[in-house]
Design an enzyme around this catalytic site. Structure first.
Site, PDB file in Angstrom:
ATOM      1  N   SER A 149       0.818  -1.208   0.000  1.00 58.83           N
ATOM      2  CA  SER A 149       0.000   0.000   0.000  1.00 58.83           C
ATOM      3  C   SER A 149       0.855   1.262   0.000  1.00 58.83           C
ATOM      4  O   SER A 149       0.459   2.289  -0.540  1.00 58.83           O
ATOM      5  CB  SER A 149      -0.929  -0.006   1.223  1.00 58.83           C
ATOM      6  OG  SER A 149      -1.801  -1.110   1.196  1.00 58.83           O
ATOM      7  N   ILE A 170       3.771 -10.317  -8.390  1.00 59.77           N
ATOM      8  CA  ILE A 170       3.586  -9.757  -9.724  1.00 59.77           C
ATOM      9  C   ILE A 170       2.821 -10.746 -10.602  1.00 59.77           C
ATOM     10  O   ILE A 170       3.294 -11.857 -10.893  1.00 59.77           O
ATOM     11  CB  ILE A 170       4.943  -9.393 -10.364  1.00 59.77           C
ATOM     12  CG1 ILE A 170       5.714  -8.442  -9.452  1.00 59.77           C
ATOM     13  CG2 ILE A 170       4.716  -8.786 -11.744  1.00 59.77           C
ATOM     14  CD1 ILE A 170       4.965  -7.168  -9.081  1.00 59.77           C
ATOM     15  N   ARG A 181      -8.272  -0.077 -11.928  1.00 63.19           N
ATOM     16  CA  ARG A 181      -9.215  -0.501 -10.887  1.00 63.19           C
ATOM     17  C   ARG A 181     -10.614  -0.776 -11.431  1.00 63.19           C
ATOM     18  O   ARG A 181     -11.267  -1.729 -10.967  1.00 63.19           O
ATOM     19  CB  ARG A 181      -9.236   0.542  -9.766  1.00 63.19           C
ATOM     20  CG  ARG A 181      -8.029   0.430  -8.849  1.00 63.19           C
ATOM     21  CD  ARG A 181      -7.873   1.585  -7.890  1.00 63.19           C
ATOM     22  NE  ARG A 181      -6.710   1.367  -7.029  1.00 63.19           N
ATOM     23  CZ  ARG A 181      -6.106   2.320  -6.339  1.00 63.19           C
ATOM     24  NH1 ARG A 181      -6.560   3.577  -6.395  1.00 63.19           N
ATOM     25  NH2 ARG A 181      -5.058   2.051  -5.582  1.00 63.19           N
ATOM     26  N   ARG A 202     -33.055 -27.966  -7.130  1.00 66.44           N
ATOM     27  CA  ARG A 202     -32.947 -28.698  -5.862  1.00 66.44           C
ATOM     28  C   ARG A 202     -34.287 -28.672  -5.126  1.00 66.44           C
ATOM     29  O   ARG A 202     -34.850 -27.602  -4.885  1.00 66.44           O
ATOM     30  CB  ARG A 202     -31.864 -28.061  -4.999  1.00 66.44           C
ATOM     31  CG  ARG A 202     -31.728 -28.627  -3.598  1.00 66.44           C
ATOM     32  CD  ARG A 202     -31.184 -30.031  -3.611  1.00 66.44           C
ATOM     33  NE  ARG A 202     -30.787 -30.447  -2.264  1.00 66.44           N
ATOM     34  CZ  ARG A 202     -30.455 -31.691  -1.948  1.00 66.44           C
ATOM     35  NH1 ARG A 202     -30.449 -32.637  -2.886  1.00 66.44           N
ATOM     36  NH2 ARG A 202     -30.097 -31.992  -0.716  1.00 66.44           N
ATOM     37  N   GLU A 231      -4.565  -4.357  -6.618  1.00 59.49           N
ATOM     38  CA  GLU A 231      -4.805  -2.996  -7.142  1.00 59.49           C
ATOM     39  C   GLU A 231      -5.193  -2.037  -6.006  1.00 59.49           C
ATOM     40  O   GLU A 231      -5.886  -1.046  -6.226  1.00 59.49           O
ATOM     41  CB  GLU A 231      -5.900  -2.993  -8.216  1.00 59.49           C
ATOM     42  CG  GLU A 231      -5.647  -3.906  -9.381  1.00 59.49           C
ATOM     43  CD  GLU A 231      -4.652  -3.331 -10.378  1.00 59.49           C
ATOM     44  OE1 GLU A 231      -4.639  -2.108 -10.566  1.00 59.49           O
ATOM     45  OE2 GLU A 231      -3.896  -4.110 -10.963  1.00 59.49           O
ATOM     46  N   GLY A 232      -4.721  -2.332  -4.814  1.00 61.65           N
ATOM     47  CA  GLY A 232      -5.043  -1.539  -3.629  1.00 61.65           C
ATOM     48  C   GLY A 232      -6.143  -2.206  -2.834  1.00 61.65           C
ATOM     49  O   GLY A 232      -7.234  -2.451  -3.353  1.00 61.65           O
ATOM     50  N   THR A 233      -5.861  -2.547  -1.576  1.00 60.84           N
ATOM     51  CA  THR A 233      -6.879  -3.168  -0.740  1.00 60.84           C
ATOM     52  C   THR A 233      -8.101  -2.255  -0.618  1.00 60.84           C
ATOM     53  O   THR A 233      -8.016  -1.044  -0.844  1.00 60.84           O
ATOM     54  CB  THR A 233      -6.349  -3.441   0.670  1.00 60.84           C
ATOM     55  OG1 THR A 233      -6.082  -2.180   1.316  1.00 60.84           O
ATOM     56  CG2 THR A 233      -5.072  -4.268   0.644  1.00 60.84           C
TER      57      THR A 233
END
Length: 382
Positions: A133, A158, A244, A269, A365-367
């Site tokens: 980050s 990566i 993103r 079901r 791609e960023g938490t």
């Protein structure tokens, strides 16, 4: 006030084509790809035949010049059956976004036509063991030596490692300058001193390789620099704003695939002489899944439309789309497992694969915690 985006008949016609391709070529291979963890070279070749990588690039770079929503549809529909296969499209675009943004005509010509033709593949190298980050904390160094740059260091987690033939790498050119000391470089896979280290044994996306990159005094020519020296942080953030939404599209496709599965199962079901969808507990769960997916789809398409018009609010909306869609994917896939009960927990059914694949969309791609930081700072005007 104009609409944030508008779907045309051409968009829906294109979706049908990709959906048919996904069901015919990709879906039969999805379980095997997940079980073996082998990158699907055959599906890459099929995607090239379908020109599905061409639509990810503009006409100036040799691509089809499709709009960003078309690109979202590619990722969404492939992820609906196999998120690992969808990574082929997302990663080749991701690796070239810095080149599209700040690369020279020569850099674009050197790599993008080859990616479209299937001769090359790309990867994006930003993350390091001590810099996830906190991008400014990267330690990989690039030192100018005459007409060359010498790169030393390593990257971690990566995607497309070992498959890519060209890597977009971020390195410190001025170690004491913080974020302003980062630059961006193109590093070919055959550069002396470059190697792929450890591969990660992952919970999900098992058919898309993720590994360590090692740079042992790797020399690249001066013209391997993308943009200006010291511009790397800006390029990295601009890239993430545009990638993103693609992760959001992947999450959306995973969620839709899980709902498709759960809905079919709930109709077939039977318990107590009734399809289980007739029981309110199950029916309402499916209804909530549908609500979340529909809302996520609007955010995903809005963010992609903003990419096309280079909207000044893209950073915030891309973070919103990525956060909401990935949280939706995690919730929907978890509930899909619940609807299938014991069958959802075994690998004979893809529900558990959807759930495992969904988790990474909240992380890379960023938490989503970082996305909320981005959103709140934009709201604060900082």
């Amino acid at each position: 006030m104009t609409d944030a985006y508008q779907l045309s008949p051409e968009h829906e016609d294109f979706r049908k084509v990709v959906r048919e391709f996904a069901l015919d070529k990709v879906a039969p291979r999805a379980a095997e790809i997940d079980a073996t963890g082998i990158w699907p070279a055959d599906l890459h070749a099929e995607m090239i035949k379908m020109d599905l990588l061409s639509v990810m690039f503009d006409e100036e770079s040799g691509g089809a010049g499709a709009d960003a929503i078309i690109q979202a549809i590619v990722v969404e529909e492939l992820s609906r059956v196999c998120a690992s296969t969808a990574m082929i499209a997302t990663l080749n675009k991701l690796g070239m976004i810095p080149v599209l943004l700040r690369g020279t005509a020569e850099q674009k010509a050197a790599w993008i036509p080859g990616i479209i033709a299937g001769e090359h593949q790309a990867a994006y190298g930003l993350t390091e063991p001590e810099a996830g980050s906190d991008v400014a904390a990267i330690r990989t160094r690039a030192v100018r030596d005459g007409d060359e740059w010498v790169l030393t260091g390593s990257k971690r987690f990566i995607s497309n490692a070992g498959v890519a033939t060209i890597y977009t790498i971020f390195a410190k050119t001025e170690p004491d300058a913080g974020a302003r000391g980062i630059s961006c470089f193109l590093v070919p896979a055959d550069a002396p001193g470059f190697e792929v280290g450890k591969y990660e044994d992952k919970m999900g996306l098992r058919g898309s390789p993720t590994g360590e990159l090692i740079f042992n005094e790797v020399r690249v020519p001066a013209d391997a620099l993308v943009g200006d020296e010291g511009e790397g942080m800006r390029i990295a953030m601009m890239t993430l704003d545009r990638s993103r939404p693609g992760i959001a599209a992947q999450a959306l496709g995973i969620a839709q695939g899980a709902l498709d599965l759960a809905l079919d199962y709930a109709k077939e079901r039977r318990q107590f002489d009734r399809p289980i969808i007739d029981f309110q507990a199950v029916g309402f769960m499916l209804a909530d899944m549908d609500i979340q997916i529909r809302a996520a789809r609007h955010l995903v398409y809005e963010a992609h439309a903003m990419v096309d018009r280079d909207d000044p609010e893209l950073t915030r909306v891309a973070a919103i789309a990525k956060t909401f869609a990935s949280d939706t994917a995690m919730a929907v896939t978890t509930n899909a497992v619940q609807v299938l009960g014991g069958y959802g927990y075994i690998k004979d059914f893809p529900a558990e694969r959807y759930m495992r694949d969904a988790k990474i969309t909240q992380l890379y791609e960023g938490t989503n915690q970082i996305q909320r930081v981005v959103i709140s700072r934009r709201l604060a005007g900082s």
